[in-house]
Structures are given as structure tokens and as C-alpha cells.
Design an enzyme around this catalytic site. Sequence first.
Site, short mmCIF file in Angstrom:
data_model
loop_
_atom_site.label_atom_id
_atom_site.label_comp_id
_atom_site.label_asym_id
_atom_site.label_seq_id
_atom_site.Cartn_x
_atom_site.Cartn_y
_atom_site.Cartn_z
N LYS A 3 -26.39 15.23 -5.93
CA LYS A 3 -25.77 14.62 -7.10
C LYS A 3 -26.48 13.28 -7.30
O LYS A 3 -26.44 12.41 -6.42
CB LYS A 3 -24.27 14.38 -6.87
CG LYS A 3 -23.61 13.68 -8.04
CD LYS A 3 -22.17 13.29 -7.73
CE LYS A 3 -21.85 11.98 -8.43
NZ LYS A 3 -20.55 11.43 -8.04
N THR A 42 -11.16 9.02 -6.08
CA THR A 42 -10.22 7.91 -5.92
C THR A 42 -8.75 8.33 -6.00
O THR A 42 -7.95 7.98 -5.13
CB THR A 42 -10.49 6.82 -6.98
OG1 THR A 42 -11.89 6.51 -6.94
CG2 THR A 42 -9.69 5.57 -6.71
N GLY A 55 -13.29 5.09 -10.34
CA GLY A 55 -12.16 4.39 -9.73
C GLY A 55 -11.18 3.80 -10.72
O GLY A 55 -10.19 3.19 -10.32
#
Lengths: 258, 372
Positions: A97, A207, A158
Site C-alpha cells: 500500500k 483508528t 484518524g
Amino acid sequence: MEDILSIGGKRIKNRLFIGTGKFSSYSVMKRVLEESAADVVTVALRRVDNASERENILEYIPKKCLIMPNTSGARTAEEAVRIARLARASGAGDWIKIEVIQDNKYLLPDNLETLKATEMLVKEGFIVLPYMSPDLSIARRLADAGASAVMPLGSPIGSNRGIKTRELVKIMVDELKVPVIVDAGLGSPSSACECMELGCAAVLVNTAIAVAEDPANMAKAFGEAVKAGRLACLSGIPPKNKYASASSPLTGFLRQDD
Amino acid sequence: MGYYETITRYRDFDFNKALNAVLADHVRMAVNGEGLDADQFLSLLSPAAECYLEEMAEKAHEITLRNFGRTIQLYTPMYLSNHCENECVYCGFSAKNDIERRMLTLGEVGSEAESIASTGLKHILVLTGESRKMSPPGYIKDCIKVLKRYFSSIAIEIYPLTEDEYREAVAEGVDGLTIYQEVYDEDIYYAMHPGGPKRDYNFRLDAPERGSRAGMRSVNLGVLLGLDDWRREVFLMGLHAKYLQDRHPEAEIGISLPRLRPHSGSFNAPYSVKDRDIVRMILALRLFLPRLGITISTREDPAFRENLIGLGVTRMSAGSTTVVGGRTAARRGDAHPSQFEILDWRSVEEIKKVLESKGYQGVLKDWMRLEK
């Protein structure tokens, strides 16, 4: 018929991909991955310590999971390529990724450097999944360069703000032939469900699961939401109307010829 | 002109007047807002904000959790040399102090590194006093070459370098720069640093920016709490951090909040800084700069450090010593001068256990060098 996502020749049943940062311990992370039956997990290579037995994050990832290392920390295409090579050399496989971030304030990806890294890594035989700001033309170029999927952000990493990029992601889903996987910003199962309803192939969450009070159950909740959204998408979601239309209309007794 | 322009702008600013003029409404707006400006940051440092400590803590906790998760980065300092030409009045290594001066040989650097590496730590911060004669950049580079074998991330806390020298350090494998201004108020700065190259206020002030330009991945600022009114100092440090974040978004900017402790000389901090004050500065900085790295060192006692977990702290030192060769010399039972006294002597393993009991993971490795 079984609904299977195919990327880089791998058959993926669970469309909830899980990120491994921010957990309070590797054992908590392990339980999350086990209980959510994750198929694909992403790991920041910067956190991997192959020399350590107790502290090696890879030892806590169930064997059945496909590990997708990520290039977290890369500021340029060149750094991302070097991290990808290190990942491969450490035995983490060919999936990567790509994350190229030059902006530590918002952690937004640099699409141009991401494209460069994708071009280079595809040539080296990697299965490349680039994390990106949603942009159709860059996404097309990434796909042309050989990206196996594209991973637009829902909102900043996040931030837990959900899919704020909905319109752009929807266009990408409609226009691209490669799978679109929403990565980052999904703060609650409902937002993951929304992505799947839009037609996204999968979502990646970290998150919201890692910092939940009960991460394992939160992962399960995300898993159910992803399944629900996927099923809804496959079932054909009826269009939204401006006005209400009653399920049993009052004038329903009138026939066409009355 | 760099950050000095901001310092100049605030030179005649009446901090007390501004702080005392803050009303509860201002504080409430700042606590509930996002993307705070300098005035709002200041309002969080005001007397009026004292009543909002709990609200600030809740917000800071939530922001920190979202940005950094349930993790705390662990590192340890390693003193290479205590040779110093500066006369910082508060420092145990001051040139005026008649102490045993020592500089590690490369062999000793290896033994210290081995001892630290056995704890599992992968992040190290190397320190020296300021002596280009005794511990020149070349010596530090040689030490880095040794340390690279043991650690995946190396930060330096040494005298300020030129941009080219920082570039060379980065090329050698250094990825972090820590340099404290100690005190932003210029008059106090000159009073605290009566002699030595450190008297050059501006060369030190611009060092973090030179480091950022040279490609340092993380840049860490600090004020020595107790030298000046903490509100003014924390405010100017916060703006410095923001200045760097705005201009060098590719660098991770962090701050430390070292509080003055007794040391080898005799110096009493002119300003008192209470635990409550440290909590408030951490919360205000977190609300002002959500992505800011915040370090709390072993200068603070174990109980206080534990209570700060979750409020905004992202990095902690563990298994520390401020003695040159402290890990190997200590085993021999020798007494050696320290730069300052530390209060938290717990090992890396103990700190990790404490963090775990608080629901946090002590992260030992979070970077690796990208050599070609």
C-alpha cells in the site's frame, strides 16, 4: 453465488481491511484480527522489527491474513519505493500500500509522488494499492500504470469524520474498472456501510477500531456494517424521492380503466 | 529573518495584561473550536482557563487518541561527551564547573549501544556538550556510524550546526534533531548564558529551521521551565512549532517540557512551575497543534509521568542516565557527574508494563533508515 473480491489474483471474502497502528498492544490487535476474521491487514513497515521475537508485530498477525505492508513515513516516491523493497526483502510479500505524505499537519497524500511510486513498483512486480486523495484523473493514471486498486480517503487519517469525499468517491466507483477501497477517516460502522452502499469494493479502517473501548467488538460492528452495505449495493438500492410515496396508497383501489 | 521576526513582534507585548484580559467566554470558544489561532492559544494559558482544566483535558485526550492512538514512542538518551565551552548557569556540565570531563571512545559508544539495544529500544537520542574542539561534527559522525548498527532511528541533541552540517548528519543516518532554545526571552537568555558560543541567540533559534531544511524527519523544540514565566515561554515555543509546521510540513515537529531540577552546581530556578502548570501547557499545546509530538522526560517523577499518559504526551524516555558512559560506567560503580538529576529510574521493561496497565503500548521501533 459467493461474493468474492479479487485483487492481484487473491480471492478476498472479507471486505473490511484493517490497519494495525494505534492499538494498545499487539495482543489486542491480534484479537481484533481473529475475531473480525480479517483477510487483508496493512502494516507500517516502519513498525516491523524482524529482529525482535516479542516485539515483532508480524508474529501477532493470524497466518490466514494477507499482509499488505505500507510505506508510512515516505515523503517522496523514491522513499516509498525503498520502503517497498525493504518490505519485500523482509519476506512480507508483494503487496504494497503506497502512502506518500509530505504534510504532517493533515497527513494528506501527495498524489503526484504516489503516481510515480506506483509506476516504479508495478514494474518491479508489486501488487500496488495506492492511498490517494480522491481525484478521477489521477486514479485513471494509477489504474493505467497498473495499480490493482485505488484507495481514496474518506476524510483525513484518524479524523473519524466519515466519508466527506462521497461525491468524488462515487464518481470514481462509477468510472473506474479497478476496485475502489475507501481508506482513512471512517469513524463509525455507519460510514463504512455508506461506502459499501456506494459501490466501493472494500474499506480500510484502523483508528476507529484501535481506539474504541472494545476494539474487538468494534471490529465486528464494522464487519457487519460492511456486509450490510455490500448486500444493499448488490440488491439495488432504490432511488431517493423528493416526496413521500405511501406503501399502500389511498387511491390504490382505482383501476386503470375506472 | 525566520522565527526571530515573531520574537521581535512580541518583544514589547504585555503578556500579563493580555492574559488577565481573557474572559471565560474566550476560553470556552477556544476549547470548543478547531484550528485555533495564536490569541486562542494564549487564552488557554490564561488564569481564566484554570477553571476549564477538565474540559481541556477531555478535548486533548480525544485529539491525541485520534492522532496517535494508544501508543507512546519510547527512546533513551545517550551522552557522548560532557566537554563544554558554555557557561549556562543552570547546567551541571557548565564550563565553570570543575567536574571530570569525559568523551566516549568509539569502542565505548559500541558498549553503551549494546547495553541499550539489549532493552529492545530502537530509537536513540545522542547528546554532547558544546565543544567543537573536543567533540567536533566529525567525531559525532563517527559515533553515528557505530550507532547505526544498533538503532533504527538516531536523533541528535548537540550544539547547533550549520545547514550543510545538518545535511551531512542526515546523509550519515540521523533522522531527528532536538535543540532547546531553553528560554525565548532574549534578556533572560543572555543572563542565563553568560559565556561560550551559546550566547548567539539567533544561531540557536534558527537551528530547528536549518535542520528541517536539511531533511530531518523530526525536529524537537524545548524550553527549560523555571527560567521565565512559563506562560510566555510556552506561548513562544508553541508559535515556533507552528511556524515550523507551516513552512516545513514534511517534518514532524515536537516539543519537550523539561523542568529545572537540582544538578552538580547550585542554581535555583527563578520561576516556579507546578505540576498543574505542566498539565495545562500540555493541554493547551495539544489543542493548538493537534499533530505536535510531546515528550516528557525522566526529569519528572514516576507518578506524575504516569498521570500525564493520555493527556497529550506522545513520547517518553526510559532507562535514562545523564552521565557520559552512564550505562557501562554505572556497572563499575564509579561516580560520574550528571547533567541533571533524573527522577524516573525505571527500566524500559518497567515503563512498558506501566504503559500497558494504562492501556497504552510502548513503541520501541517506529522508523528505519532508507539507505540506498
